[in-house]
Scaffold this active site. Structure first.
Site, PDB file in Angstrom:
ATOM      1  CE1 TYR A 178     -48.842  -1.513  41.468  1.00 51.01           C
ATOM      2  CE2 TYR A 178     -48.747  -3.882  41.902  1.00 51.01           C
ATOM      3  CZ  TYR A 178     -48.144  -2.715  41.456  1.00 51.01           C
ATOM      4  OH  TYR A 178     -46.841  -2.729  41.013  1.00 51.01           O
ATOM      5  CB  CYS A 179     -54.276   0.648  38.856  1.00 48.85           C
ATOM      6  SG  CYS A 179     -55.917   0.945  39.547  1.00 48.85           S
ATOM      7  CB  THR A 180     -52.647   5.394  39.810  1.00 50.68           C
ATOM      8  OG1 THR A 180     -51.688   5.055  38.812  1.00 50.68           O
ATOM      9  CG2 THR A 180     -52.207   6.666  40.534  1.00 50.68           C
ATOM     10  CB  ILE A 207     -50.300   3.238  44.161  1.00 48.57           C
ATOM     11  CG1 ILE A 207     -50.078   1.985  43.322  1.00 48.57           C
ATOM     12  CG2 ILE A 207     -48.977   3.726  44.741  1.00 48.57           C
ATOM     13  CD1 ILE A 207     -49.318   2.250  42.021  1.00 48.57           C
TER      14      ILE A 207
END
Length: 323
Positions: A178-180, A207
């Site tokens: 996951y990342c932003t 996110i």
């Protein structure tokens, strides 16, 4: 507070044959719509975060999706009380996210998507055969991350490939990155697959989408964002603070820059902690002759330096004449 503005986070991997010409036209259109933000254009696609009035943002989204190259673009949309940027920049770069992986093409191979609600279930059950992998930088996961996520000691995403050897212990597990907003995971998951990891997935939309669709449950701390807000609340179910003030070590999720411009370290610092060294991270920084006046925010806006949004545009003279 009435929220008449929107902030849009988006990306699309799609071939752009002439990035320079596209950049020019796209920049002008953003200015016509009174948008502000940062957009990266590359041969491999488009990546941006922009803010503007609701109607202008809706028009922008419609126009982007009307282009067959970007018809599948997914916008993460949030309401905000004002612009979250001071300027509009559209730049051409080798990659739409600096990964040092120009050979990776997410349109051909990337990790399978895990939707937010399914990701919420995984977080709750924490199956032993599954690893949640944060591919963001230190200053991002320092202030907020998913419960029990594996983090990497990296200053920039371009350092990710060097850290993959540390993940060998998880090769027999299911990995969900996951990342932003999802863009880093497109290349991170693809690179893991290239390196022999077989069961690799990614949180679809990152996110931000998870916060919108799954209430941010089990995201601990605040989400770091790349606009003037710096961090934003995400978890509406079970929020908690995980970061600590750099000066006092008390729980704190307020991100600032050291008032010494030669240090400029980006750290959590409480209002009380900031009073100790006048917005600096240490006594040494506070005594630097070039220290910036601390106004209580810890945010130091970049000098506009006569900023002209039309500077460098080939068509700026024509537009000025028409006006």
């Amino acid at each position: 507070m009435k929220e008449d503005y929107l902030v849009l986070l988006y990306y699309c991997y799609s071939r752009i044959e002439d990035p320079e010409t596209f950049r020019e036209q796209h920049h002008l259109r953003c200015l016509e719509l009174n948008l502000r933000g940062r957009i990266i254009v590359a041969e491999e696609g488009l990546n941006g975060t922009v803010s503007g009035l609701r109607a202008d943002c809706e028009q922008y989204m419609a126009e982007v999706k009307a282009d067959p190259r970007f018809a599948d673009t997914e916008f993460k949309v949030e309401a905000v009380p004002d612009h979250t940027f001071a300027k509009m920049h559209v730049r051409v770069k080798p990659e739409i996210v600096h990964a040092s992986l120009p050979h990776i093409d997410p349109t051909k191979k990337t990790g399978g998507y895990v939707e937010p609600e399914e990701f919420r279930r995984i977080l709750k059950e924490q199956p032993e055969d599954t690893v949640i992998l944060d591919v963001r930088s230190n200053y991002e996961h320092m202030v907020g991350k998913f419960k029990n996520a594996v983090t990497l000691d990296i200053e920039n995403f371009r350092d990710f490939p060097e850290k993959v050897k540390e993940l060998e212990q998880y090769k027999d597990k299911k990995i969900v990155t996951y990342c932003t907003g999802g863009i880093k995971c497109e290349k991170a998951s693809a690179y893991l697959l290239e390196q022999g990891f077989e069961n690799v997935h990614q949180l679809h939309g990152g996110i931000i989408k998870y916060g919108i669709e799954a209430e941010g449950e089990d995201f601990e701390g605040k989400c770091y964002v790349f606009d003037n807000r710096v961090v934003k609340d995400l978890n509406k179910v079970n929020p908690k603070v995980i970061s600590r003030c750099y000066v006092t070590n008390e729980p704190c999720d307020r991100m600032v820059n050291c008032a010494n411009p030669h240090c400029n370290i980006h750290i959590p610092m409480s209002e009380e902690g900031a009073k100790v060294y006048n917005g600096c991270c240490s006594k040494e920084c506070m005594e630097n002759p070039d220290v910036r006046p601390y106004d209580g925010t810890g945010y130091y806006a970049k000098d506009m330096n006569g900023y002209n949004p039309y500077r460098g545009l080939k068509r700026k003279e024509a537009k000025a004449t028409n006006e």
